[in-house]
Design a protein around this motif. Structure first.
Motif, mmCIF file in Angstrom:
data_model
loop_
_atom_site.group_PDB
_atom_site.id
_atom_site.type_symbol
_atom_site.label_atom_id
_atom_site.label_comp_id
_atom_site.label_asym_id
_atom_site.label_seq_id
_atom_site.Cartn_x
_atom_site.Cartn_y
_atom_site.Cartn_z
ATOM 1 N N THR A 38 43.353 42.033 28.069
ATOM 2 C CA THR A 38 43.959 41.611 29.336
ATOM 3 C C THR A 38 45.459 41.383 29.189
ATOM 4 O O THR A 38 46.240 41.778 30.052
ATOM 5 N N ALA A 76 45.255 42.411 38.894
ATOM 6 C CA ALA A 76 44.320 43.156 39.758
ATOM 7 C C ALA A 76 44.739 42.979 41.221
ATOM 8 O O ALA A 76 44.714 43.936 42.009
ATOM 9 N N TYR A 83 45.434 45.577 44.200
ATOM 10 C CA TYR A 83 44.748 45.554 45.501
ATOM 11 C C TYR A 83 45.761 45.565 46.650
ATOM 12 O O TYR A 83 45.575 46.239 47.650
ATOM 13 N N TYR A 131 37.646 52.176 41.338
ATOM 14 C CA TYR A 131 37.793 51.012 40.452
ATOM 15 C C TYR A 131 38.130 49.765 41.259
ATOM 16 O O TYR A 131 37.729 48.658 40.922
ATOM 17 N N LEU A 132 38.904 49.971 42.332
ATOM 18 C CA LEU A 132 39.361 48.819 43.097
ATOM 19 C C LEU A 132 38.276 48.354 44.071
ATOM 20 O O LEU A 132 38.019 47.157 44.195
ATOM 21 N N GLY A 174 35.334 46.646 42.244
ATOM 22 C CA GLY A 174 35.761 45.324 41.761
ATOM 23 C C GLY A 174 35.772 44.312 42.899
ATOM 24 O O GLY A 174 35.290 43.182 42.747
ATOM 25 N N PRO A 189 35.899 42.591 38.725
ATOM 26 C CA PRO A 189 37.140 43.045 39.388
ATOM 27 C C PRO A 189 38.294 43.224 38.413
ATOM 28 O O PRO A 189 39.045 44.196 38.522
ATOM 29 N N VAL A 190 38.424 42.296 37.461
ATOM 30 C CA VAL A 190 39.568 42.382 36.551
ATOM 31 C C VAL A 190 39.429 43.604 35.640
ATOM 32 O O VAL A 190 40.338 44.447 35.569
ATOM 33 N N ALA A 219 39.730 46.963 37.600
ATOM 34 C CA ALA A 219 41.100 47.262 38.045
ATOM 35 C C ALA A 219 41.968 47.622 36.840
ATOM 36 O O ALA A 219 42.807 48.533 36.907
ATOM 37 N N PHE A 220 41.760 46.930 35.707
ATOM 38 C CA PHE A 220 42.575 47.210 34.522
ATOM 39 C C PHE A 220 42.239 48.596 33.943
ATOM 40 O O PHE A 220 43.121 49.287 33.434
#
Ligand code: HAS
Length: 571
Positions: free
Chosen positions: A73, A235, A239, A343-344, A347, A387-388, A391-392
């Motif tokens: 992260t 993230a 978004y 991905y978004l 999440g 979600p994290v 998104a990553f």
């Protein structure tokens, strides 16, 4: 397809640094994810020994948590900042500082990982005492954090210069988001720096015999809860800034985005005691105060839910939708060219459930039911591993394609992977959450005891849920492998998208969304008032907590390992 109107030239040095910051953590992530798979198999009693960690469940759990939740992260947040800040401000990154920060982070991560691997840092990702690690582990983590500070320090002169040249202009939303992330990170990590430098390091060096466990836990959670927003906010940047455009629309409200980021600065720190509701030493009234602030910190996410839903509705309608909910069917859920969207959206969908779980945890009475049970990893897999992580992953794939000037390979697979992973995640989290409600503990090798029919501790009613975690965990692992194929195929592919410059640099583009309502809100222009309010709330909420902890009459503790009931120094 996924691009904005302008591109910005990154130097050769920036290009290589950011590629390293994306590729190396991806390898570490894979090792960490493998550790996650082993967790589920261990807990179910399906394997007795994982050769990689010598059959030590707690070592595997430490490796999994530190590599996935802390190392991966932090690297991604820095890489995103290194890309988005220069791009949005159209300023060049100072290469020397950027490399120094990258090297510190790399060295720190490798040192910490080595100490975990050789069994000298089996302290889980929270590393709170009385579990004790080798001093090298603490030094490694310190280098990682200092490296990330340095990276953010590198963006400040660019921003100040931009402000001078663009008086009266709004700071680009992406920059507001990244700065918010790192302001929170900086304030929060001061507490863990005090914990490590003045408590854990002297204790593990043998300079002092005992450590104040309650104070260390309190300092850790001062850091630990804002840490989750350090994970979440990159993230949120994606978004707010990328997703509406990729979906075919605009951001519904620019002001809502700015308000959300400022609210995170104010409320994300004075809440840490909600992780210590069940701890002694802290007065109930201070726990309640942190509880109230915890409900306040859920508000920016609720605003986000409405703002992003409105942005998606706008996108769906622009894509031709009619009727009240027709827009839901007109979003690019499985579009090869718009693979990033998958991905978004997955999440965000997961976060509905992760967020509800967080609000349940924050309610004191309900926390008494779920604390230290498998419910809690159920909650955090629906947030940081949902979600994290998604998104990553999407962000890493997008960035690596841009920095290396490569067309993304296997786009169909890349677009499909988030759905496979999401199914696995829901199955696993359901198993953890319901198992937790039935009393299944977290951070315990259930396989060696409760899931073993030969054991007197065998718990038959946990078995269906333990088995669900295995099924879900295997599917999640398959999902990650499905991601690594397009990622490494892109990295290793030949050919170029033609964005390389003659000097070895590269021209980068981001899908920056326009705003549907571009309201003017001068009161949201400056970070300073929000940082000041945050500091006031921190002082108000933490002074009594620290006072209570220091007044408590507990003795300090000798060092322990999770694998032995005997203090380390008596072995
Ligand atoms: Fe948490 C424990 C409370 C959010 C991570 N949390 C943890 C731990 C981790 C973690 C790692 O109050 C375990 C720590 C440990 O090891 O002991 N958490 C909250 C609250 C929130 C919250 C109130 N947590 C997060 C996030 C995390 C995270 C985010 C990681 C990134 N958490 C707690 C508490 C505990 C805790 C207690 C202690 C438990 C204990 O006893 O140990 C809030 O921030 C959540 C607010 C979120 C929402 C959701 C908004 C929904 C959105 C999606 C909209 C969807 C759309 C899509 C638009 C209100 C934004 C529509 C869909 C279509 C298909 C169109």
């Amino acid at each position: 397809m996924l691009t904005n109107d302008y591109s910005f030239r990154f130097s050769r040095s920036s290009k290589y640094l950011n590629s390293v910051l994306l590729i190396i953590p991806m390898v570490l992530l894979f090792i960490g994810v493998y550790g996650g798979l082993m967790q589920t198999l261990f807990r179910a009693g399906m394997i007795q020994s994982d050769p990689f960690v010598g059959g030590d469940y707690y070592k595997g759990l430490t490796f999994h948590g530190v590599l996935n939740a802390i190392v991966f992260t932090t690297f991604f947040a820095v890489a995103l900042g290194n890309a988005v800040v220069p791009y949005s401000l159209k300023k060049t990154l100072n290469g020397k500082i950027a490399w120094a920060s990258g090297i510190l982070m790399l060295v720190g991560s490798v040192v910490a990982a080595v100490y975990i691997l050789i069994g000298e840092a089996t302290v889980l990702y929270t590393f709170y005492p009385p579990l004790q690690a080798h001093p090298g582990f603490y030094v490694g983590l310190t280098l990682l954090v200092v490296g990330s500070w340095l990276a953010s320090y590198n963006w400040v002169p660019m921003y100040l210069e931009w402000r001078k040249e663009n008086r009266g202009k709004k700071t680009p939303l992406a920059v507001v988001g990244i700065f918010t992330t790192f302001i929170i990170w900086f304030i929060a990590s001061l507490a863990v720096a005090v914990e490590i430098l003045f408590m854990l390091l002297p204790w593990s060096l043998g300079l002092v015999d005992e450590v104040n466990v309650m104070l260390a836990r309190t300092l850790f959670w001062f850091f630990g809860h804002p840490l989750v927003y350090f994970w979440l906010l990159p993230a949120y940047v994606m978004y707010y800034v990328f997703m509406p455009k990729i979906g075919g629309g605009k951001l519904y409200s620019d002001m809502a985005g700015r308000l959300v980021f400022m609210m995170f600065i104010v409320f994300s720190i004075p809440v840490g005691t909600h992780h210590q509701y069940m701890d002694p030493a802290i007065g109930a009234q201070w726990k309640m105060l942190h509880g109230i602030f915890t409900f306040a910190v859920a508000l920016p996410s609720l605003i986000t839910a409405f703002t992003i839903a409105a942005s998606l509705e706008y996108a769906g309608r622009r894509n031709g939708a009619t009727g009240l909910f027709g827009w839901l069917g007109k979003l690019p859920y499985l579009n090869r060219e718009k693979w990033f969207f998958s991905y978004l959206i997955t999440g965000l969908f997961i976060f509905i459930f992760g967020g509800i779980g967080g609000i349940i945890n924050a309610s004191y009475q309900m926390n008494t039911v779920v604390h230290n049970t498998a419910w809690v990893p159920g909650h955090f897999h629906l947030t940081v591993a949902g979600p994290v992580l998604l998104a990553f992953l999407g962000g890493s794939l997008y960035l690596i394609g841009q920095f290396l000037s490569k067309e993304i390979r296997f786009k169909g697979l890349a677009a499909f992977m988030p759905y496979v992973y999401t199914i696995g995640l829901f199955i696993m989290s359901y198993g953890l959450k319901i198992g937790g409600l039935k009393g299944m503990p977290r951070r315990t090798n259930t396989g060696a005891s409760y899931a073993n029919p030969d054991s007197v501790l065998f718990q038959a009613d946990w078995m269906p849920y333990i088995n669900m975690t295995v099924v879900g965990g295997v599917i999640m692992f398959v999902g990650i492998v499905m991601f690594l194929v397009p990622f490494f195929a892109t990295v290793l592919s030949r050919g170029s998208t033609g964005t390389e410059a003659d000097d070895g640099g590269v021209d980068i583009k981001f899908p920056i969304s326009e705003s549907l309502h571009d309201e003017e809100a001068k009161w949201l222009r400056n970070f300073k008032p929000y940082i000041i309010i945050a500091i006031i709330l921190i002082v108000l909420s933490y002074t009594p907590v620290i006072y209570d902890v220091l007044q408590a009459t507990y003795d300090g503790s000798l060092p322990y390992s999770p694998n032995s009931p005997v203090p380390l120094r008596e072995q």
